[in-house]
Design an enzyme around this catalytic site. Structure first.
Site, short mmCIF file in Angstrom:
data_model
loop_
_atom_site.label_atom_id
_atom_site.label_comp_id
_atom_site.label_asym_id
_atom_site.label_seq_id
_atom_site.Cartn_x
_atom_site.Cartn_y
_atom_site.Cartn_z
N GLY A 4 0.84 -1.21 0.00
CA GLY A 4 0.00 0.00 0.00
C GLY A 4 0.86 1.24 0.00
O GLY A 4 2.05 1.18 -0.34
N ASN A 5 0.29 2.38 0.32
CA ASN A 5 1.08 3.60 0.44
C ASN A 5 0.42 4.52 1.47
O ASN A 5 -0.64 4.19 2.02
CB ASN A 5 1.24 4.29 -0.92
CG ASN A 5 -0.10 4.66 -1.52
OD1 ASN A 5 -0.81 5.50 -1.00
ND2 ASN A 5 -0.46 4.00 -2.62
#
Ligand code: C5P
Length: 402
Positions: free
Chosen positions: A212-213
């Site tokens: 993810g980020n």
């Protein structure tokens, strides 16, 4: 959320028995999220007290050019008050006050404020039926309409005099409803549909882990809210995010992966007039997400990744496409990379942020942007809260398309 939310509303109260209803009107306006200030004619103070209205509005009530109680005897500035207002409502509007509004006869503070206000003015007449029907009153309605003032129709029914007929001030709920509908009908993006992507994407590695980020979804949610505030119907395609986006014009579709985001966008893109892609989409995803949790065995672990579809580029390549806005987060050679990205993805506007700018990017409540159009014109903005940045972007979109 009401269209009156965050707006400055100036309520002018004149001397009719219906003035008692303005206590409810103030409460409804405050409930709608407006900041309310009240000005009164001297006569109206006989019908409802300034104390009641100042308590309900949480602001001092003014009815004369000077403050008698103030030892410095300061002047109440009708010009400032008129300019402060986003909307002015005169309720109840007596026949007397309306005739002075028509003639520009400024013999009290309320009339001075009325003549100084540049904002839309609504008035809710209240009087006995014969006064209402009198040619002078009917003439004044027409005159006020010709000034652009908007009449909130009076009701028919029992009047304070005991007579029955036309002239009853609209109920406070009807007044607010009338104004909200009128404002909504004039919003620049009314009837338009806008698709917005926001937040991060999560690309599963196994049932419990993902790539993810740090995108929070705040910028996209602010854009959705600003689009809706301007009247557009918004489809917000949101990656995993706890940021709320409550507005009756926002339909939110929660997704997790880039592929889900892509599929949702392409399900709706054909009806969109505008598309703003602010999501931080993962560029790569694991080729095969494991069915079961990956066990800790060897010292190293290699996960093979494959490219995700580029949602923005896919819409940029469509023959018939909406006005298209993309985002670019760069760390170096910002303008050069952004020009290339705008061309490659075929955007009408590209919003550039740089990680080198303080207060810009992921996780923070502020952003610093530069807008780039098709002709490589650039407009740079200061660091601002994301809600203000959203306003700048949507204003630019409105200026370029409406
Ligand atoms: O190429 P880059 O990822 O820097 O481009 C950023 C822009 O492209 C953003 O508007 C982002 O929402 C969009 N994008 C996308 N799909 C991807 C990657 C980026 O829509 N797979």
């Amino acid at each position: 959320m009401s269209v009156l939310s965050g707006k400055n509303v100036l309520l002018g109260v004149t001397g009719g028995i219906a003035a008692y209803k303005t206590t409810y009107l103030v409460r409804l306006l405050i409930k709608a999220g407006a900041t309310v200030k009240v000005v009164m004619t001297p006569a109206s103070r006989e019908f409802v007290t300034p104390l009641t209205l100042s308590t309900l509005s949480k602001n001092p009530v003014l009815s004369s050019f000077t403050n008698e109680d103030d030892e410095n005897d300061t002047w109440n500035n009708h010009v400032d008050l008129g300019l402060w207002a986003d909307y002015m409502i005169i309720a109840p509007a007596t026949a007397n006050t309306m005739s002075k509004m028509v003639a520009g006869n400024i013999d009290n503070f309320l009339l001075a404020v009325y003549c100084s206000a540049k904002c839309p003015v609504y008035f809710a007449p209240a009087m006995d039926l014969d006064m209402f029907k009198h040619p002078s009153t009917q003439h004044n309605f027409e005159q006020l309409a010709s000034y652009g003032n908007k009449m909130i129709p009076a009701g028919t029914g029992e009047l304070a005099s005991g007579l029955s007929g036309e002239g009853r001030m609209a109920e406070p709920e009807e007044i607010v409803d009338f104004i909200e509908k009128d404002i909504a009908s004039q919003l620049p993006l009314k009837g338009k549909i806008c698709l917005i992507t926001a937040g991060p994407t999560y690309e599963p590695i196994d049932p419990v882990r993902f790539i993810g980020n740090r995108s929070s979804g705040k910028m996209g949610a602010a854009l959705a809210l600003e689009m809706a505030t301007n009247g557009a119907q918004v489809i917000l395609v949101m990656g995993p995010s706890h940021v709320s986006s409550d507005h009756h014009l926002i339909d939110r579709v929660n997704v997790e992966t880039a592929q889900e985001m892509y599929d949702t966008v392409h399900e709706h893109i054909h009806k969109a007039d505008y598309a703003i892609f602010s999501a931080a989409v993962a560029d790569y995803k694991p080729i095969n997400a494991a069915d079961q949790k990956i066990k800790k065995k060897s010292d190293t672990l290699t996960i093979e990744l494959t490219k995700n579809p580029d949602i923005l580029a896919s819409v940029g390549a469509m023959d018939k496409r909406p006005f298209l806005v993309g985002f670019a987060l760069e760390t170096e050679n910002e303008l050069e990379y952004a020009f290339a990205k705008a061309k490659k993805k075929n955007t009408d506007l590209l919003v550039l942020n740089s990680t080198r700018d303080k207060g810009a990017g992921f996780g923070v409540d502020t952003n610093k942007i530069t807008l780039i159009d098709r002709d490589r014109n650039t407009t740079e903005f200061e660091v601002k809260p994301k809600s203000e940045v959203a306003k700048d972007i949507i204003n630019e979109i409105i200026n370029r398309t409406i």
